[in-house]
Design an enzyme around this catalytic site. Sequence first.
Site, PDB file in Angstrom:
ATOM      1  N   GLY A 132       1.242   8.089  -8.325  1.00  0.00           N
ATOM      2  CA  GLY A 132       1.602   6.400  -7.558  1.00  0.00           C
ATOM      3  C   GLY A 132       0.224   5.979  -6.906  1.00  0.00           C
ATOM      4  N   SER A 133      -1.420   6.944  -6.973  1.00  0.00           N
ATOM      5  CA  SER A 133      -2.396   7.664  -5.587  1.00  0.00           C
ATOM      6  C   SER A 133      -2.813   6.732  -4.972  1.00  0.00           C
ATOM      7  CB  SER A 133      -2.104   8.890  -5.286  1.00  0.00           C
ATOM      8  OG  SER A 133      -3.175   9.254  -6.557  1.00  0.00           O
ATOM      9  N   TYR A 152      12.090 -13.221  -6.257  1.00  0.00           N
ATOM     10  CA  TYR A 152      12.151 -11.310  -5.276  1.00  0.00           C
ATOM     11  C   TYR A 152      13.255 -10.823  -5.216  1.00  0.00           C
ATOM     12  CZ  TYR A 152       9.971  -6.638  -4.129  1.00  0.00           C
ATOM     13  OH  TYR A 152       8.900  -6.153  -4.354  1.00  0.00           O
TER      14      TYR A 152
END
EC number: 1.3.1.9
Length: 401
Positions: free
Chosen positions: A48-49, A235
Amino acid sequence: MIIKPKIRGFICTTTHPVGCEANVKEQIAYTKAQGPIKNAPKRVLVVGSSSGYGLSSRIAAAFGGGAATIGVFFEKPGTDKKPGTAGFYNAAAFDKLAHEAGLYAKSLNGDAFSNEAKQKAIELIKQDLGQIDLVVYSLASPVRKMPDTGELVRSALKPIGETYTSTAVDTNKDVIIEASVEPATEQEIADTVTVMGGQDWELWIQALEEAGVLAEGCKTVAYSYIGTELTWPIYWDGALGRAKMDLDRAATALNEKLAAKGGTANVAVLKSVVTQASSAIPVMPLYIAMVFKKMREQGVHEGCMEQIYRMFSQRLYKEDGSAPEVDDHNRLRLDDWELRDDIQQHCRDLWPQITTENLRELTDYDMYKEEFIKLFGFGIEGIDYDADVNPEVEFDVIDIE
């Protein structure tokens, strides 16, 4: 083509390749200005870069620690008809700048949840690096295609138990509204845990471990957000929070697993930042606009890059080599400045007072909008947005599928 921003809902449907490269350059410049990170890992995999905290992690490792990096992401390239995703341009810029600096950098583009992604990454590590010293897990996806069945599972940004109603900001019309979100069903909660929990992180580490590519003392870290009571209903106390709790569960299991080779697994709890992911969460844009203003006034504001540099240099890879401070759940806390009593009290007091009329005066809302548009490469000083740009950038990326 000449590319201008087009906003639809909470995403910008256009992106500017030159602007995206400028963002990456800015983060690299910050990292280099801070100086080298002592004891930094030399071979790093970031899952996930291509944007947000994952991109900053790759920059910190490469330009702060001189690491060879492999990045995994799912992004679309540009065509002669339309621009690609911001993440594609970010990743392309990173690769180019890393190579110019004499650093090893290779990127895999495709579904990081897939078995193929893990196999491709393992092949690349074996071929080029031998082993990995750090695995950063920073995936933020609303959908997960289950690797063995192909079933698509979707996450839900919803509260649990009862409808959540709160003051929010309509970022398209710049007005204060009352936002209501219906509670998640049991199925939606379970699905959110499947998509955004710790299972895929565990599968990555398991695959890497079985392939023998995790070095002695290898660390892994995954990113989380806890927030405060202002955002908890949607959240931490919502479906997303259940997924983040599952990340904690995974960290505990992985920490035990990696202990055998002197390694560690931690969740790092980070501060709220403007990202595509956070802009999709009701209430977050308004909260961010409020908390940013106060944090800037107090001199403790950080963006993705500042947070991650601090995580590397003051938590994971401390100068004296000592173990990092953790909370009761073995988490690295980098939301410590955001959660200071004076900052949170200010937000609690301010929340009920916000109106459309005083929004810009009492919060950093304009700054929020600027940072949001900047994610897509727009609104950056020194770039001529009337100039013709090529949406097709050169990028020697390895396709997973």
